[in-house]
Design a protein around this motif. Sequence first.
Motif, PDB file in Angstrom:
ATOM      1  N   ASP A   1       0.813  -1.214   0.000  1.00 45.44           N
ATOM      2  CA  ASP A   1       0.000   0.000   0.000  1.00 45.44           C
ATOM      3  C   ASP A   1       0.850   1.269   0.000  1.00 45.44           C
ATOM      4  N   LEU A   2       2.167   1.128   0.067  1.00 46.63           N
ATOM      5  CA  LEU A   2       3.062   2.288   0.105  1.00 46.63           C
ATOM      6  C   LEU A   2       3.896   2.346  -1.162  1.00 46.63           C
ATOM      7  N   THR A   3       4.107   3.551  -1.636  1.00 48.81           N
ATOM      8  CA  THR A   3       4.919   3.771  -2.832  1.00 48.81           C
ATOM      9  C   THR A   3       6.145   4.593  -2.454  1.00 48.81           C
ATOM     10  N   LEU A   4       7.310   4.113  -2.859  1.00 54.06           N
ATOM     11  CA  LEU A   4       8.527   4.870  -2.600  1.00 54.06           C
ATOM     12  C   LEU A   4       8.594   6.041  -3.582  1.00 54.06           C
ATOM     13  N   PRO A   5       8.688   7.288  -3.084  1.00 53.19           N
ATOM     14  CA  PRO A   5       8.703   8.435  -4.002  1.00 53.19           C
ATOM     15  C   PRO A   5       9.860   8.346  -4.989  1.00 53.19           C
ATOM     16  N   GLY A   6       9.551   8.608  -6.251  1.00 57.84           N
ATOM     17  CA  GLY A   6      10.579   8.541  -7.281  1.00 57.84           C
ATOM     18  C   GLY A   6      11.426   9.800  -7.367  1.00 57.84           C
ATOM     19  N   GLU A   7      10.921  10.917  -6.804  1.00 54.42           N
ATOM     20  CA  GLU A   7      11.659  12.174  -6.814  1.00 54.42           C
ATOM     21  C   GLU A   7      11.783  12.695  -5.389  1.00 54.42           C
ATOM     22  N   LEU A   8      12.960  13.173  -5.059  1.00 58.24           N
ATOM     23  CA  LEU A   8      13.248  13.680  -3.716  1.00 58.24           C
ATOM     24  C   LEU A   8      13.588  15.163  -3.795  1.00 58.24           C
ATOM     25  N   PRO A   9      12.755  16.037  -3.204  1.00 58.42           N
ATOM     26  CA  PRO A   9      13.098  17.456  -3.193  1.00 58.42           C
ATOM     27  C   PRO A   9      14.217  17.722  -2.192  1.00 58.42           C
ATOM     28  N   VAL A  10      15.201  18.469  -2.608  1.00 54.11           N
ATOM     29  CA  VAL A  10      16.293  18.874  -1.724  1.00 54.11           C
ATOM     30  C   VAL A  10      16.394  20.396  -1.796  1.00 54.11           C
ATOM     31  N   SER A  11      16.040  21.051  -0.714  1.00 52.15           N
ATOM     32  CA  SER A  11      16.031  22.508  -0.687  1.00 52.15           C
ATOM     33  C   SER A  11      17.451  23.052  -0.802  1.00 52.15           C
ATOM     34  N   LEU A  12      17.548  24.252  -1.339  1.00 55.57           N
ATOM     35  CA  LEU A  12      18.847  24.920  -1.398  1.00 55.57           C
ATOM     36  C   LEU A  12      19.332  25.201   0.024  1.00 55.57           C
ATOM     37  N   PRO A  13      20.625  25.085   0.276  1.00 57.35           N
ATOM     38  CA  PRO A  13      21.131  25.327   1.634  1.00 57.35           C
ATOM     39  C   PRO A  13      20.756  26.692   2.186  1.00 57.35           C
TER      40      PRO A  13
END
Length: 481
Positions: free
Chosen positions: A270-282
């Motif tokens: 029932d869970l999906t591993l996200p294919g895209e990971l947001p990484v905020s600018l430092p």
Amino acid sequence: MLALVGLAGCAVGPDFENPTLPASIGYREASLPAQFAAGGSGETQQVVLGRDIPGDWWTVFGSSELSVLIESALAASPDLEAAKAALTQAQENAFAADAGVFPSVQLKGGANRVGFSAESIGQDYTEVFTLSTGQLNISYPLDIIGGTRRQVEAAVAQADYQRFQLEAAYVTLGTNIVVTAIQEASLRAQIEASEAIVATGRRLLALVERQHALGSVALADVLAQRSAVARSEANLPALRQNLERQRNMLRALAGRFPSDPLEAQFAFEDLTLPGELPVSLPSALVEQRPDVRSAEAQLHSATAEVGISIANMLPQISLSGSYGRIGTENILSSGGVAIWDYGVSLTQPIFQGGKLLHQKRAAEAGLATAAARHKSVVLGAFRDVADALQALQSDAETVAAQRTVERAASESLAIAEGQYRSGSASFLTLLNAQNTYEQAKIGRVQAEANRFVSTAALYQALGGGWWNRQQADPDDQEATS
């Protein structure tokens, strides 16, 4: 008067300035990877630098049951209720402090029954009358040196602190529910794998017992397989106990008691591993992390406290005036006598045993403490993101390795079973292959769970998207406006 007007625009003590970060700040010594791949047919997670984080970030796991549970928890959590109440208290204190910059107006009135005896002047009578008074008092402390404005500034900063504490509570609650749901899914998969291993062991036990009855294997082989089955069965109670603990944790996080029903059940399917990971600018991280913003608000408050301590050492000037009537008749009529006064007062502390000086030094030490704590929180925020990114990379590699191990162990077990049936392999070979497959399957489940948990940890480390939270209260937004 011109000098007073000029001074009125100033405030004693240091002005707060947002701490600056080094221009070269980053999450890793090396460059960020473009993706985290589990190898083969495993899921690949792409790193998207600078992408914003949604307020309901948990929806990236694709579970409607998870979203419903978190939404209900946000409405029922006692921890959030406590944080909201603390914010309201801080806001009201800020409003109360702000009232200090305005004049204070009081209305006084009274009526006294008065008796006067004339015996002292040789007369034989007593006069009894009612004495009525009414008076309007106005006082206005001139905040020439800015001490009152610093008090307001400190109170508003404390309200900001509580506001970001509330946002941190929202982020923490959502993350805890996501992680607990993932742990539940992991335990269910481990229980399923352990039950399959027990079933396989029992089939092998039945085979060994038949071969022992035919005299082709020794009793020691039968006892060894019985021991292996019992060992596998012994793992199940602990796994089921941990599963129930996770269920109780979910109930508690949702503001429910252990006896309350919990409809949602979580499994990896029932869970999906996200294919895209947001990484905020430092450079954006310090604006997004609620704990950093809380530390910044405390630093702001500590800066204002230094100004307050300095103001307490300087002259305090206030204006006051009053107007009223007094008389034995109705004071609202012309029969009353008007009474009034106005003036200016100045108070300058001369000697208090060093109290004010030490309070100023204490405020300065508090400012240094708040600055050091702010720096520590910022360092911790960048460390959290770096740890989450490293964990994602390690988890992807671990999942790939565990899947390879599981496939090899499954093939090895199938070969060992066939060889054992044909008599070309010993029982010890079969038993070792069975144990290896058991550990490989559970290891793969745990590795996949860790990858989900690390993904949730990254969202939390980046601030959890509280700035995009649609449920944000208008009062919360007003606190920092």
